[in-house]
Design a protein around this motif. Structure first.
Motif, PDB file in Angstrom:
ATOM      1  N   GLY A  17     -49.820  -2.285  37.125  1.00 59.86           N
ATOM      2  CA  GLY A  17     -50.687  -3.068  38.004  1.00 59.86           C
ATOM      3  C   GLY A  17     -49.942  -3.469  39.261  1.00 59.86           C
ATOM      4  N   ALA A  39     -51.858  -8.352  43.275  1.00 59.41           N
ATOM      5  CA  ALA A  39     -51.095  -9.466  43.850  1.00 59.41           C
ATOM      6  C   ALA A  39     -49.753  -9.645  43.151  1.00 59.41           C
ATOM      7  CB  ALA A  39     -51.926 -10.746  43.737  1.00 59.41           C
ATOM      8  N   MET A  40     -49.772  -9.701  41.825  1.00 57.86           N
ATOM      9  CA  MET A  40     -48.552 -10.052  41.084  1.00 57.86           C
ATOM     10  C   MET A  40     -47.604  -8.862  40.960  1.00 57.86           C
ATOM     11  SD  MET A  40     -49.428 -13.104  40.708  1.00 57.86           S
ATOM     12  CE  MET A  40     -51.042 -13.784  41.143  1.00 57.86           C
ATOM     13  N   VAL A  61     -46.941   1.341  38.638  1.00 56.50           N
ATOM     14  CA  VAL A  61     -48.079   2.258  38.508  1.00 56.50           C
ATOM     15  C   VAL A  61     -49.381   1.466  38.603  1.00 56.50           C
ATOM     16  CG1 VAL A  61     -46.802   3.870  37.047  1.00 56.50           C
ATOM     17  CG2 VAL A  61     -48.264   2.180  35.983  1.00 56.50           C
ATOM     18  N   ASP A  62     -50.373   2.129  39.113  1.00 55.49           N
ATOM     19  CA  ASP A  62     -51.702   1.516  39.174  1.00 55.49           C
ATOM     20  C   ASP A  62     -52.749   2.608  39.036  1.00 55.49           C
ATOM     21  OD1 ASP A  62     -52.681  -1.502  40.400  1.00 55.49           O
ATOM     22  OD2 ASP A  62     -54.203   0.073  40.164  1.00 55.49           O
ATOM     23  N   PHE A 120     -55.533   2.560  40.510  1.00 51.77           N
ATOM     24  CA  PHE A 120     -56.132   2.730  41.841  1.00 51.77           C
ATOM     25  C   PHE A 120     -55.035   2.661  42.901  1.00 51.77           C
ATOM     26  CE2 PHE A 120     -59.503   0.370  39.446  1.00 51.77           C
ATOM     27  CZ  PHE A 120     -60.440   1.396  39.396  1.00 51.77           C
ATOM     28  N   HIS A 177     -57.299  -2.796  46.605  1.00 50.45           N
ATOM     29  CA  HIS A 177     -58.618  -2.207  46.389  1.00 50.45           C
ATOM     30  C   HIS A 177     -59.608  -3.320  46.041  1.00 50.45           C
ATOM     31  CE1 HIS A 177     -58.115  -2.828  42.086  1.00 50.45           C
ATOM     32  NE2 HIS A 177     -56.924  -2.244  42.156  1.00 50.45           N
ATOM     33  N   VAL A 196     -52.536   3.337  32.426  1.00 49.30           N
ATOM     34  CA  VAL A 196     -51.734   3.107  31.223  1.00 49.30           C
ATOM     35  C   VAL A 196     -52.697   2.831  30.072  1.00 49.30           C
ATOM     36  CG1 VAL A 196     -50.086   1.512  30.153  1.00 49.30           C
ATOM     37  CG2 VAL A 196     -49.736   2.296  32.512  1.00 49.30           C
ATOM     38  N   HIS A 244     -57.097 -19.116  40.743  1.00 54.70           N
ATOM     39  CA  HIS A 244     -56.246 -19.842  41.695  1.00 54.70           C
ATOM     40  C   HIS A 244     -54.831 -19.284  41.784  1.00 54.70           C
ATOM     41  CE1 HIS A 244     -54.218 -22.697  38.664  1.00 54.70           C
ATOM     42  NE2 HIS A 244     -55.149 -22.099  37.929  1.00 54.70           N
TER      43      HIS A 244
HETATM   44  C1  LIG Z   1     -63.498 -14.708  44.420  1.00 49.71           C
HETATM   45  C2  LIG Z   1     -62.047 -15.065  44.247  1.00 49.71           C
HETATM   46  C3  LIG Z   1     -61.504 -16.075  45.026  1.00 49.71           C
HETATM   47  C4  LIG Z   1     -60.183 -16.464  44.840  1.00 49.71           C
HETATM   48  N1  LIG Z   1     -59.656 -17.418  45.653  1.00 49.71           N
HETATM   49  C5  LIG Z   1     -58.344 -17.753  45.536  1.00 49.71           C
HETATM   50  C6  LIG Z   1     -57.748 -18.615  46.479  1.00 49.71           C
HETATM   51  O1  LIG Z   1     -58.387 -19.052  47.450  1.00 49.71           O
HETATM   52  N2  LIG Z   1     -56.445 -18.940  46.318  1.00 49.71           N
HETATM   53  C7  LIG Z   1     -55.695 -18.442  45.279  1.00 49.71           C
HETATM   54  O2  LIG Z   1     -54.521 -18.791  45.187  1.00 49.71           O
HETATM   55  N3  LIG Z   1     -56.236 -17.569  44.379  1.00 49.71           N
HETATM   56  C8  LIG Z   1     -57.531 -17.212  44.493  1.00 49.71           C
HETATM   57  N4  LIG Z   1     -58.090 -16.316  43.630  1.00 49.71           N
HETATM   58  C9  LIG Z   1     -57.299 -15.802  42.503  1.00 49.71           C
HETATM   59  C10 LIG Z   1     -56.363 -14.678  42.887  1.00 49.71           C
HETATM   60  O3  LIG Z   1     -56.988 -13.821  43.806  1.00 49.71           O
HETATM   61  C11 LIG Z   1     -55.907 -13.964  41.633  1.00 49.71           C
HETATM   62  O4  LIG Z   1     -55.230 -14.911  40.815  1.00 49.71           O
HETATM   63  C12 LIG Z   1     -54.971 -12.818  41.900  1.00 49.71           C
HETATM   64  O5  LIG Z   1     -55.497 -11.982  42.896  1.00 49.71           O
HETATM   65  C13 LIG Z   1     -54.716 -12.029  40.611  1.00 49.71           C
HETATM   66  O6  LIG Z   1     -53.854 -10.948  40.899  1.00 49.71           O
HETATM   67  P1  LIG Z   1     -53.405  -9.926  39.763  1.00 49.71           P
HETATM   68  O7  LIG Z   1     -52.241  -9.170  40.307  1.00 49.71           O
HETATM   69  O8  LIG Z   1     -53.225 -10.653  38.466  1.00 49.71           O
HETATM   70  O9  LIG Z   1     -54.659  -8.958  39.532  1.00 49.71           O
HETATM   71  P2  LIG Z   1     -55.178  -7.731  40.422  1.00 49.71           P
HETATM   72  O10 LIG Z   1     -54.847  -7.953  41.840  1.00 49.71           O
HETATM   73  O11 LIG Z   1     -56.588  -7.463  40.042  1.00 49.71           O
HETATM   74  O12 LIG Z   1     -54.247  -6.521  39.982  1.00 49.71           O
HETATM   75  C14 LIG Z   1     -54.299  -5.897  38.723  1.00 49.71           C
HETATM   76  C15 LIG Z   1     -53.983  -4.431  38.963  1.00 49.71           C
HETATM   77  O13 LIG Z   1     -53.727  -3.793  37.727  1.00 49.71           O
HETATM   78  C16 LIG Z   1     -54.235  -2.475  37.797  1.00 49.71           C
HETATM   79  N5  LIG Z   1     -54.430  -2.030  36.427  1.00 49.71           N
HETATM   80  C17 LIG Z   1     -55.139  -2.676  35.491  1.00 49.71           C
HETATM   81  N6  LIG Z   1     -55.092  -2.020  34.309  1.00 49.71           N
HETATM   82  C18 LIG Z   1     -54.340  -0.931  34.514  1.00 49.71           C
HETATM   83  C19 LIG Z   1     -53.941   0.140  33.673  1.00 49.71           C
HETATM   84  N7  LIG Z   1     -54.303   0.183  32.382  1.00 49.71           N
HETATM   85  N8  LIG Z   1     -53.185   1.119  34.204  1.00 49.71           N
HETATM   86  C20 LIG Z   1     -52.812   1.079  35.511  1.00 49.71           C
HETATM   87  N9  LIG Z   1     -53.174   0.073  36.358  1.00 49.71           N
HETATM   88  C21 LIG Z   1     -53.917  -0.917  35.863  1.00 49.71           C
HETATM   89  C22 LIG Z   1     -55.519  -2.646  38.578  1.00 49.71           C
HETATM   90  O14 LIG Z   1     -55.965  -1.443  39.146  1.00 49.71           O
HETATM   91  C23 LIG Z   1     -55.132  -3.685  39.621  1.00 49.71           C
HETATM   92  O15 LIG Z   1     -54.692  -3.076  40.827  1.00 49.71           O
HETATM   93  C24 LIG Z   1     -59.398 -15.858  43.816  1.00 49.71           C
HETATM   94  C25 LIG Z   1     -59.934 -14.819  43.062  1.00 49.71           C
HETATM   95  C26 LIG Z   1     -61.241 -14.409  43.291  1.00 49.71           C
HETATM   96  C27 LIG Z   1     -61.791 -13.288  42.479  1.00 49.71           C
END
Ligand SMILES: Cc1cc2nc3c(=O)[nH]c(=O)nc-3n(C[C@H](O)[C@H](O)[C@H](O)COP(=O)(O)OP(=O)(O)OC[C@H]3O[C@@H](n4cnc5c(N)ncnc54)[C@H](O)[C@@H]3O)c2cc1C
Length: 381
Positions: free
Chosen positions: A13, A16-17, A35-36, A38, A42, A175, A343
């Motif tokens: 993934g 963000a993280m 790896v991702d 997408f 996106h 994955v 958040h």
């Molecule tokens: C409407 C909305 C408003 C928000 N507002 C705020 C805000 O104002 N302030 C704030 O701090 N936070 C906010 N957040 C929260 C914040 O955006 C999220 O906490 C953060 O983006 C999460 O990031 P992530 O990396 O965990 O997930 P994601 O960015 O979704 O990344 C996960 C990645 O893993 C990949 N992946 C998943 N499974 C697999 C697999 N099996 N194999 C390969 N790749 C895989 C996916 O393709 C994706 O790219 C908001 C969220 C939303 C939805």
């Protein structure tokens, strides 16, 4: 890296993280593969929609303040290194009844951590920010350091700098599972990969990658709407308008984002339907637009003009809305990162560093106790 299937750390993934962790690990000279499924950024996960709020007087709990303070430092360092603006400081208003979760929680964090803030009566808000109307009986806590991050650009910056520092990035790979002993074997639709340490930062798809933990996460549909102000657009641009969180009914919140070029953005926090991340997502309906417009009109009346854009996004929620950030209880070389519950973005730069610390030393200087997996597991009998 010559053999991308042999690395020190693999990250699943690159949202963000994962992109932040990739950057921190590569910068330390770790052989890291990300790896991702997408090409990121996106619109399928949680990290799109042009803007995210960052704020310091954290109403959710004061324990988040040290992490967000580190995140501010790292966002500034990232901006400097990439040579691009990623953060727009606007200040922030936390508006609600004085005894409500939002105002009282923000005040608690501001007081406990000695954060700069001002408490404003409704008339003072209007005098300072003419686009806002605060109902009698509510107060606003103004914090000067709050503002907006540009999430897609932050992800791009982390990935670009990670790549420059030697990270390998593979997109279009899903994955499907993993097994761990001394090392980790990762099953993908493009064959098996191996690493010494695995970071799972799969956002809404995380539960499928740790079925053994039976994590109580749910995926919630969320909406953004962008509005063209009906008049006084200058009241609502990022140079004049703070971000705001508004407790409009008991423990019910919405957020507003000043115009950075696409209109004023607003979104209700939670209150969405629980959905299956792999099922088609319903687009925002006309009724949902009307509801958001009416709510915005109560607090930012001139902002609530024509709807110019809308989008759906998803939260991955824990039951207590605190993050999940921990090592797998049975496999310490597998690290699980689900900092969302709506958040998490603001913390991503610091969480990338924490994940890099956990992957390389097994430790972090931050207290991850509130984010432990064990809080959701029944004690052994
Ligand atoms: C409407 C909305 C408003 C928000 N507002 C705020 C805000 O104002 N302030 C704030 O701090 N936070 C906010 N957040 C929260 C914040 O955006 C999220 O906490 C953060 O983006 C999460 O990031 P992530 O990396 O965990 O997930 P994601 O960015 O979704 O990344 C996960 C990645 O893993 C990949 N992946 C998943 N499974 C697999 C697999 N099996 N194999 C390969 N790749 C895989 C996916 O393709 C994706 O790219 C908001 C969220 C939303 C939805």
């Amino acid at each position: 890296m010559a053999n991308p299937d042999e690395c020190d750390t693999m990250i699943v993934g690159l949202g963000a993280m994962g992109s932040a962790a990739l950057h921190h690990l590569a910068s330390r000279g770790v052989k890291v593969l990300g790896v991702d499924r997408f090409v990121t950024p996106h619109i399928h996960g949680s990290t799109h929609g042009r803007t995210r709020i960052i704020r310091e007087a954290y109403y959710e709990h004061p324990c988040y303040v040290p992490i967000v303070q580190r995140a501010y430092e790292l966002w500034a360092a990232l901006e400097k290194e990439i040579g691009e603006r990623l953060f727009v400081q606007t200040g922030g208003l936390m508006i609600g009844p004085p005894e409500g979760e939002l105002f009282a929680g923000a005040l608690r964090s501001a007081t406990e951590h000695g954060l700069a803030h001002t408490i404003l009566e409704p008339a003072e808000v209007q005098a300072r920010f003419p686009g806002f109307r605060v109902p009698r009986g509510s107060l606003a806590l103004h914090e000067p350091r709050a503002g907006l991050l540009l999430p897609e650009r932050c992800v791009e910056a982390h990935l670009a700098l990670a790549r420059r520092a030697g990270a390998t990035i593979r997109t279009g790979i899903t994955v499907t599972g993993w097994t761990a002993d001394d090392g980790v074997r990762i099953a993908t639709d493009a064959g098996e990969l191996r690493a010494r340490t695995l970071i799972l930062a799969a956002g809404p798809w995380l539960p499928a990658l740790v079925p053994d933990l039976d994590l109580p996460l749910n995926v919630e549909r969320q909406l953004f709407h962008w509005f063209e102000p009906a008049s006084h657009p200058e009241w609502y641009d990022a140079a004049h308008s703070p971000i705001s969180l508004i407790e409009y009914a008991d423990a019910r919140f919405f957020a507003t984002f000043p115009d950075v070029g696409h209109g004023v953005k607003a979104g209700i926090h939670h209150e969405g339907a629980v959905i299956d991340i792999d099922a088609p997502r319903a687009p925002a309906s006309a009724a949902e637009g009307v509801e958001m417009q009416a709510l915005l009109a109560r607090y930012l009346p001139q902002a609530a003009g024509r709807i110019v854009d809308r989008a759906t996004c998803v939260y991955t929620n824990t039951p207590d809305h605190d993050f999940l950030l921990d090592r797998h209880p049975a496999h310490p070389n597998v690290i699980i990162a689900s900092p969302c519950s709506g958040h998490g973005f603001k913390f991503a730069s610091a969480i990338g560093e924490i994940l890099a610390d956990l992957a390389t030393t097994g430790e972090t200087s931050f207290d991850l106790g509130p984010f432990a997996i064990s809080r959701f597991q029944a004690p052994a009998t």
